[in-house]
Design a protein around this motif. Sequence first.
Motif, short mmCIF file in Angstrom:
data_model
loop_
_atom_site.label_atom_id
_atom_site.label_comp_id
_atom_site.label_asym_id
_atom_site.label_seq_id
_atom_site.Cartn_x
_atom_site.Cartn_y
_atom_site.Cartn_z
N GLY A 173 16.68 3.02 32.58
CA GLY A 173 15.32 2.85 32.07
C GLY A 173 14.89 1.39 32.06
N THR A 175 11.61 0.76 33.52
CA THR A 175 10.49 1.16 32.66
C THR A 175 10.03 -0.03 31.82
N LEU A 227 7.95 -2.16 33.92
CA LEU A 227 6.64 -1.57 34.21
C LEU A 227 5.71 -1.65 33.01
N LEU A 228 6.27 -1.72 31.82
CA LEU A 228 5.43 -1.91 30.65
C LEU A 228 4.83 -3.32 30.68
N PRO A 277 2.47 -3.10 35.08
CA PRO A 277 2.36 -1.70 35.52
C PRO A 277 1.86 -1.59 36.95
N ARG A 290 3.57 -0.50 40.21
CA ARG A 290 4.85 0.04 40.69
C ARG A 290 5.26 -0.53 42.05
N ARG A 337 4.39 7.66 42.77
CA ARG A 337 3.77 8.87 42.21
C ARG A 337 4.55 9.50 41.08
N ASP A 376 6.90 10.65 37.80
CA ASP A 376 7.00 10.36 36.38
C ASP A 376 8.28 9.58 36.12
N LEU A 377 8.16 8.61 35.22
CA LEU A 377 9.33 7.80 34.88
C LEU A 377 9.75 8.07 33.45
N ALA A 378 11.00 8.45 33.29
CA ALA A 378 11.49 8.74 31.93
C ALA A 378 11.86 7.45 31.24
#
Lengths: 324, 335
Positions: free
Chosen positions: A142, A145, A148-149, A152, A154, A320, A322-324
């Motif tokens: 993660g 993630t 990306l926060l 954002p 990608r 595209r 979804d990222l957990a």
Amino acid sequence: MNLVRAEVSRLLSRRFTHIMVLGLLAVFGVTAATTLANSTRPDAGVWAAAQKTAEERRESLVRFKLNCQEKFLVDKEAAEAAFPGGCDAAGNPADVESSRYLEDAFVFEQEIGGLTVFLAIYLSFFAFVIAASFIGAEMSSGGITNLLLWRPQRSAILGAKLTALTGCVAVFSALFTALYIGTFYLIAYTSGWTGQPGVAFWADLAALGGRAVALSTAAAASAFALATLARHTAAALGIAVGYFLIWEAGARIVFEIGGMLPYDPYFLSSYLSAFVSGDLTYWHGLDGTGDLVITRLSGGMVVAGLTAVLITAAFANFRRRDLA
Amino acid sequence: MTAVIEISGLCKTFHSLWREEKTALDGFDMYVEKGQVHGFLGPNGSGKTTTLRTLLGLLRPDEGVMRILDTPSADFGSVAHRVGAIVESPAFFTPFTGRKTLQLLATAGGLPRGRVDEVLTTVGLRDRADEPVKVYSLGMRQRLAVASALLKRPELLILDEPANGLDPSGIHAMRTLMSELAEQGVTVLLSSHLLSEIEQVCDSVTIIDRGRRVAHGPVSVVLAGHDTGEHLVRVADPEQAAQVLRTAGATVRSADGVLFVGGVSGPAAISETLGRAGLWVTELTPLTPDLESVFLDLTGTRPAADAPPQIAVPTRRRPPADNLINLDVRSEERA
């Protein structure tokens, strides 16, 4: 640029990267040490023996050629069956060099080509593992993630990681290749025989080194793409191991047993080999029209094409999903 | 007031080849005003983290409208530099030190390195900043996560369970930090299970259950909406007291020798009624609802006496709008 700088810093700070580089240096060290231990500088006696062996070889080739030409004069059809490669197939006596027969001496000019092919293989292996781990660890933990926060974007994030990775791999591979070739030249110079390499030799060697760098960079990019698609380091490694075990080993056996020839074009290793080592002749045409060859160019195109497809798929998927 | 976060009709269903599809959000709405500390509550699996991930662009919504800092969430990238966020327990690369972790983020964000030291001090990690993250406790990692969210001086701070793993002093420090940030004008969206903390620090709250909003509005209004006006009464003779109070028009229920009295104007009326009957109260307490009791009632997660509570399976459902409790004063005023 900031992103790429941060990613370069992240890559170079990773302990796994350090361990793999140490592993690479260890392999290099063992190869160089073994070569050094088994090589001695040829003295006059060794040279004399080599020249004698070379002379014998030349005489043998001359006899072979004369014998062959006689057979062709007597019965051409029988001679073609006995000498399918013709009378020059065994080689030209003028090409026989004494240095080839030096006992216990590492001859740089003759052996560096094979050693550089070996370098290309293990450089690519280490690049593959480092690359898979670099992105795979972030995907599964993660960590990406978090990034990306912050940013954002990608494609920009993935692009920065890929740029940092392939840039570092390419620069490191180029420097390491130079060190590798330089070390073996030094070994030959001090404890063996360098040969008499000319401009053409150095140009060929530089091209081979360049292909080794290109292959390791492509391996890193492919591993990066596989780990991005599969979201885990182990998945990327598993895909690679699975491919080589199931397809390259298993299917090759099945093709062999089934007599389904030629099978070489169906294996990636054929193209890798052609790209690095040169044109690969895999089938003598049954109708006598000649050999089928995987050229260096087609090998390179397959390597580049496969890498491009994997990278494109990885970016399309990452944009595209979804990222957990 | 200006809305910093607006979510309307948000739906998200997870599809899998191997598992049954799971609806995580089913028409969820949320409204967070500027300068507020807004609590976001819900049981495990209710859709809190999915909401935050969707808002932050990590998940793609199936339906719904989201705006963040007056910008459609599709353009979140244009306002991301104004938003600090942590979602669940962030994963850090554990061989790196805390300082290195933040420096990498600062480099990626083009921030000066001095800012790293500032936030490390703010979250209390200054003296442990040069140790690798792997030796950090859960609470220290949580502080590091908050530090990463604070790094870019956000106008909006989104924190998912920031108190997770913190010791009491850490929780206190976190509460103080939230208050200070709110005083500086930072809007904070705080997802937490620590209801007492939410009650203490938050101005308003949204409660989510099975992907839908079940309550929202200022904390005091949410609590008032569940105030039954009952009082707890202890007397020497509860049976007689119950009878007297019922005769006076009150509603009375009793449990374990304690009376719960409603339908009266106030505690004085109870005291007077019982005193006139020669019954002297030993305890008289107004029953004010707290956020925990409201939460348990709204989400149906109050533990039964004979069985441990189970986490609900999310199912797609669309109850009529009038089933929802609307405690949003602003909405009522608009209406």
